[in-house]
Design a protein around this motif. Structure first.
Motif, PDB file in Angstrom:
ATOM      1  N   ASP A  20       6.481 -34.159  34.316  1.00 43.35           N
ATOM      2  CA  ASP A  20       7.680 -34.985  34.335  1.00 43.35           C
ATOM      3  C   ASP A  20       8.850 -34.054  34.047  1.00 43.35           C
ATOM      4  N   GLU A  21       9.805 -33.995  34.965  1.00 41.57           N
ATOM      5  CA  GLU A  21      10.950 -33.119  34.798  1.00 41.57           C
ATOM      6  C   GLU A  21      12.219 -33.940  34.641  1.00 41.57           C
ATOM      7  N   ALA A  22      12.947 -33.669  33.566  1.00 39.26           N
ATOM      8  CA  ALA A  22      14.216 -34.336  33.295  1.00 39.26           C
ATOM      9  C   ALA A  22      15.352 -33.377  33.623  1.00 39.26           C
ATOM     10  N   ARG A  23      16.442 -33.934  34.114  1.00 43.71           N
ATOM     11  CA  ARG A  23      17.655 -33.171  34.427  1.00 43.71           C
ATOM     12  C   ARG A  23      18.816 -33.836  33.721  1.00 43.71           C
ATOM     13  N   GLY A  24      19.361 -33.170  32.712  1.00 38.17           N
ATOM     14  CA  GLY A  24      20.446 -33.775  31.937  1.00 38.17           C
ATOM     15  C   GLY A  24      19.983 -35.076  31.313  1.00 38.17           C
ATOM     16  N   GLU A  25      20.726 -36.131  31.542  1.00 41.19           N
ATOM     17  CA  GLU A  25      20.381 -37.453  31.006  1.00 41.19           C
ATOM     18  C   GLU A  25      19.377 -38.196  31.884  1.00 41.19           C
ATOM     19  N   ARG A  26      19.032 -37.624  33.027  1.00 41.81           N
ATOM     20  CA  ARG A  26      18.145 -38.302  33.987  1.00 41.81           C
ATOM     21  C   ARG A  26      16.680 -37.963  33.703  1.00 41.81           C
ATOM     22  N   ALA A  27      16.013 -38.809  32.948  1.00 42.16           N
ATOM     23  CA  ALA A  27      14.582 -38.648  32.686  1.00 42.16           C
ATOM     24  C   ALA A  27      13.803 -38.950  33.959  1.00 42.16           C
ATOM     25  N   GLY A  28      12.699 -38.263  34.158  1.00 42.02           N
ATOM     26  CA  GLY A  28      11.870 -38.533  35.338  1.00 42.02           C
ATOM     27  C   GLY A  28      12.544 -38.177  36.644  1.00 42.02           C
ATOM     28  N   ALA A  29      13.436 -37.194  36.626  1.00 46.80           N
ATOM     29  CA  ALA A  29      14.124 -36.792  37.859  1.00 46.80           C
ATOM     30  C   ALA A  29      13.116 -36.337  38.913  1.00 46.80           C
ATOM     31  N   TYR A  30      12.091 -35.630  38.467  1.00 45.54           N
ATOM     32  CA  TYR A  30      11.005 -35.202  39.351  1.00 45.54           C
ATOM     33  C   TYR A  30       9.697 -35.423  38.621  1.00 45.54           C
ATOM     34  N   THR A  31       8.737 -36.000  39.314  1.00 49.33           N
ATOM     35  CA  THR A  31       7.403 -36.208  38.747  1.00 49.33           C
ATOM     36  C   THR A  31       6.380 -35.821  39.798  1.00 49.33           C
ATOM     37  N   GLY A  32       5.206 -35.450  39.345  1.00 53.47           N
ATOM     38  CA  GLY A  32       4.149 -35.093  40.277  1.00 53.47           C
ATOM     39  C   GLY A  32       2.958 -34.525  39.544  1.00 53.47           C
ATOM     40  N   ARG A  33       2.195 -33.723  40.256  1.00 56.46           N
ATOM     41  CA  ARG A  33       0.996 -33.132  39.665  1.00 56.46           C
ATOM     42  C   ARG A  33       1.098 -31.609  39.746  1.00 56.46           C
ATOM     43  N   TYR A  34       0.314 -30.963  38.906  1.00 56.13           N
ATOM     44  CA  TYR A  34       0.284 -29.510  38.904  1.00 56.13           C
ATOM     45  C   TYR A  34      -1.144 -29.035  38.645  1.00 56.13           C
ATOM     46  N   THR A  35      -1.437 -27.832  39.103  1.00 55.83           N
ATOM     47  CA  THR A  35      -2.705 -27.181  38.799  1.00 55.83           C
ATOM     48  C   THR A  35      -2.393 -25.787  38.275  1.00 55.83           C
ATOM     49  N   VAL A  36      -3.310 -25.273  37.469  1.00 54.45           N
ATOM     50  CA  VAL A  36      -3.136 -23.955  36.861  1.00 54.45           C
ATOM     51  C   VAL A  36      -4.322 -23.083  37.241  1.00 54.45           C
ATOM     52  N   ALA A  37      -4.023 -21.847  37.653  1.00 50.51           N
ATOM     53  CA  ALA A  37      -5.054 -20.829  37.902  1.00 50.51           C
ATOM     54  C   ALA A  37      -4.579 -19.567  37.192  1.00 50.51           C
ATOM     55  N   GLY A  38      -5.152 -19.287  36.037  1.00 48.71           N
ATOM     56  CA  GLY A  38      -4.691 -18.158  35.235  1.00 48.71           C
ATOM     57  C   GLY A  38      -3.292 -18.446  34.718  1.00 48.71           C
ATOM     58  N   HIS A  40      -0.708 -18.809  36.902  1.00 50.44           N
ATOM     59  CA  HIS A  40       0.006 -19.324  38.073  1.00 50.44           C
ATOM     60  C   HIS A  40      -0.110 -20.846  38.129  1.00 50.44           C
ATOM     61  N   LEU A  41       0.998 -21.509  38.454  1.00 51.21           N
ATOM     62  CA  LEU A  41       1.013 -22.967  38.588  1.00 51.21           C
ATOM     63  C   LEU A  41       1.426 -23.345  40.001  1.00 51.21           C
ATOM     64  N   ASP A  42       0.772 -24.354  40.540  1.00 51.89           N
ATOM     65  CA  ASP A  42       1.156 -24.956  41.816  1.00 51.89           C
ATOM     66  C   ASP A  42       1.548 -26.399  41.532  1.00 51.89           C
ATOM     67  N   TYR A  43       2.698 -26.793  42.049  1.00 53.78           N
ATOM     68  CA  TYR A  43       3.235 -28.129  41.847  1.00 53.78           C
ATOM     69  C   TYR A  43       3.294 -28.876  43.171  1.00 53.78           C
ATOM     70  N   VAL A  44       3.009 -30.182  43.123  1.00 56.55           N
ATOM     71  CA  VAL A  44       3.254 -31.082  44.249  1.00 56.55           C
ATOM     72  C   VAL A  44       3.916 -32.313  43.651  1.00 56.55           C
ATOM     73  N   ASP A  45       5.203 -32.526  44.006  1.00 53.74           N
ATOM     74  CA  ASP A  45       5.864 -33.699  43.433  1.00 53.74           C
ATOM     75  C   ASP A  45       5.460 -34.953  44.207  1.00 53.74           C
ATOM     76  N   ASP A  46       5.835 -36.085  43.672  1.00 53.24           N
ATOM     77  CA  ASP A  46       5.379 -37.359  44.232  1.00 53.24           C
ATOM     78  C   ASP A  46       5.932 -37.644  45.627  1.00 53.24           C
ATOM     79  N   THR A  47       6.906 -36.863  46.085  1.00 53.99           N
ATOM     80  CA  THR A  47       7.411 -37.025  47.445  1.00 53.99           C
ATOM     81  C   THR A  47       6.733 -36.060  48.416  1.00 53.99           C
TER      82      THR A  47
END
Length: 75
Positions: A20-38, A40-47
């Motif tokens: 869940d990524e917030a920007r300023g006062e905007r909570a939930g500006a970006y949401t999605g899933r992530y995976t970790v390998a060592g 390194h992170l890969d993100y895919v947002d809900d869009t």
């Protein structure tokens, strides 16, 4: 919780593989899933937008952002 030096962007990496990524006062500006390998992170947002990140020396480099671990207050 990871955040930019000015605290404007805050990214919470949840233990269930969601973020869940917030920007300023905007909570939930970006949401999605992530995976970790060592460190390194890969993100895919809900869009469907994808991004990557790498943790080096305790700093998260997420595309053009530099994020630092939130320092928790000790009681």
């Amino acid at each position: 919780m990871w955040m930019t030096a000015d605290g404007h962007i805050r990214q919470e990496l949840l233990p269930n593989g969601r973020y869940d990524e917030a920007r300023g006062e905007r909570a939930g500006a970006y949401t999605g899933r992530y995976t970790v390998a060592g460190s390194h992170l890969d993100y895919v947002d809900d869009t469907g937008f994808t991004a990557t990140g790498d943790i080096r020396d305790g700093v998260l480099y997420h595309e053009h952002l530099v994020l630092y671990r939130e320092q928790r207050q000790q009681s």
